[in-house]
Design an enzyme around this catalytic site. Sequence first.
Site, PDB file in Angstrom:
ATOM      1  N   ASP A 179       0.809  -1.216   0.000  1.00 21.02           N
ATOM      2  CA  ASP A 179       0.000   0.000   0.000  1.00 21.02           C
ATOM      3  C   ASP A 179       0.844   1.268   0.000  1.00 21.02           C
ATOM      4  OD1 ASP A 179       0.959  -0.443   2.556  1.00 21.02           O
ATOM      5  OD2 ASP A 179      -0.992  -0.773   3.452  1.00 21.02           O
ATOM      6  N   ASN A 183      -7.127  -3.091  14.438  1.00 20.68           N
ATOM      7  CA  ASN A 183      -8.520  -3.456  14.171  1.00 20.68           C
ATOM      8  C   ASN A 183      -8.625  -4.669  13.238  1.00 20.68           C
ATOM      9  OD1 ASN A 183      -7.745  -2.416  11.734  1.00 20.68           O
ATOM     10  ND2 ASN A 183      -9.207  -0.721  11.700  1.00 20.68           N
ATOM     11  N   HIS A 190      -6.972  -5.056  10.365  1.00 24.70           N
ATOM     12  CA  HIS A 190      -6.814  -4.781   8.931  1.00 24.70           C
ATOM     13  C   HIS A 190      -5.515  -5.371   8.392  1.00 24.70           C
ATOM     14  CE1 HIS A 190      -4.694  -0.623   9.633  1.00 24.70           C
ATOM     15  NE2 HIS A 190      -3.780  -1.472   9.203  1.00 24.70           N
ATOM     16  N   GLU A 192      -9.644  -1.999   5.560  1.00 27.85           N
ATOM     17  CA  GLU A 192     -10.270  -1.777   6.855  1.00 27.85           C
ATOM     18  C   GLU A 192     -11.468  -2.709   7.041  1.00 27.85           C
ATOM     19  OE1 GLU A 192      -8.674  -0.145   8.843  1.00 27.85           O
ATOM     20  OE2 GLU A 192      -8.020   1.807   8.148  1.00 27.85           O
TER      21      GLU A 192
HETATM   22  C1  GLP Z   1      -0.427   0.213   8.556  1.00 31.48           C
HETATM   23  C2  GLP Z   1      -0.107  -0.567   7.285  1.00 31.48           C
HETATM   24  C3  GLP Z   1      -0.238  -2.050   7.488  1.00 31.48           C
HETATM   25  C4  GLP Z   1       0.458  -2.457   8.772  1.00 31.48           C
HETATM   26  C5  GLP Z   1      -0.202  -1.793   9.940  1.00 31.48           C
HETATM   27  C6  GLP Z   1       0.437  -2.139  11.278  1.00 31.48           C
HETATM   28  O1  GLP Z   1      -1.728   0.656   8.650  1.00 31.48           O
HETATM   29  N1  GLP Z   1      -0.863  -0.176   6.168  1.00 31.48           N
HETATM   30  O2  GLP Z   1       0.284  -2.729   6.367  1.00 31.48           O
HETATM   31  O3  GLP Z   1       0.420  -3.847   8.912  1.00 31.48           O
HETATM   32  O4  GLP Z   1      -0.123  -0.401   9.772  1.00 31.48           O
HETATM   33  O5  GLP Z   1       1.513  -1.311  11.537  1.00 31.48           O
HETATM   34  P1  GLP Z   1       2.607  -1.581  12.618  1.00 31.48           P
HETATM   35  O6  GLP Z   1       3.445  -2.684  12.103  1.00 31.48           O
HETATM   36  O7  GLP Z   1       3.379  -0.305  12.735  1.00 31.48           O
HETATM   37  O8  GLP Z   1       1.895  -1.947  13.869  1.00 31.48           O
END
Ligand code: GLP
Length: 241
Positions: A67, A136, A138, A143
């Site tokens: 993304d 959440n 995702h 989402e």
């Molecule tokens: C973001 C990304 C996800 C990621 C998530 C968790 O929203 N788009 O791909 O898995 O955050 O992030 P973190 O690894 O910092 O907890």
Amino acid sequence: MEIIRVENYEEMSTRSCEIFVKRLKSIEFPVFGLATGSTPMGLYRCLVKKFQAGEISFKYATTFNLDEYIGLPKDHEQSYHYYMNELFFRHIDILKENAHVPNGMAEDLHAECEQYERLIEESGGIDLQILGIGENGHIAFNEPGSPFNGKTAVVNLSESTLKANARFFKNLYEVPTRAISMGIGTIMKAKEIILLASGGTKAVAMKKIIHGEITEDVPASILQKHKHVTIIADEAALSKV
Ligand code: GLP
């Protein structure tokens, strides 16, 4: 679903690095799906170390990131382009044209999404997809409520994600509210998936995706249906499992 319970972040990173390296070495032209966020940073550090030690090469590898925020220039410190370059791409020998991140600055965002999806297909599909998980539930920026068969698309970020990601920006209002994200359908087509999770903030989501019902309200719950998923998570993330 195989679950590897590890002690801490370091061990999660090392274990995922080992599997990554195996696939890198055994597949002739490997295609990797890559994630951002704080979770896979240790994995990238490990891979860079192995490259610098002369143990591996990415010359024949192709990567697709999950993304990118819409509206952040590639050199913005919080863009995923910047993250990937700084933490990974600029340290290894991957060919620039083989390292793909969606372009969140594209004039025609829908055309960008279609092209991204097409590029993944033309590459032969993703051999190994690395995933983190949102608080959440995702995956990528899909989402709760996102369709399980979704393709790469422009998506709106939820309140919970904006809050969780605000720590990287000056304040909540600077977090972009939209992103380009691979769809859940795109992710599910990967031949193999590794989901990484570390820390207590992920515990509720981990319980839901491992033991809960498969529902679009918990995007990652669909992974229960994938035939080759490995979850590598630490004690804190699995404290409710
Ligand atoms: C973001 C990304 C996800 C990621 C998530 C968790 O929203 N788009 O791909 O898995 O955050 O992030 P973190 O690894 O910092 O907890």
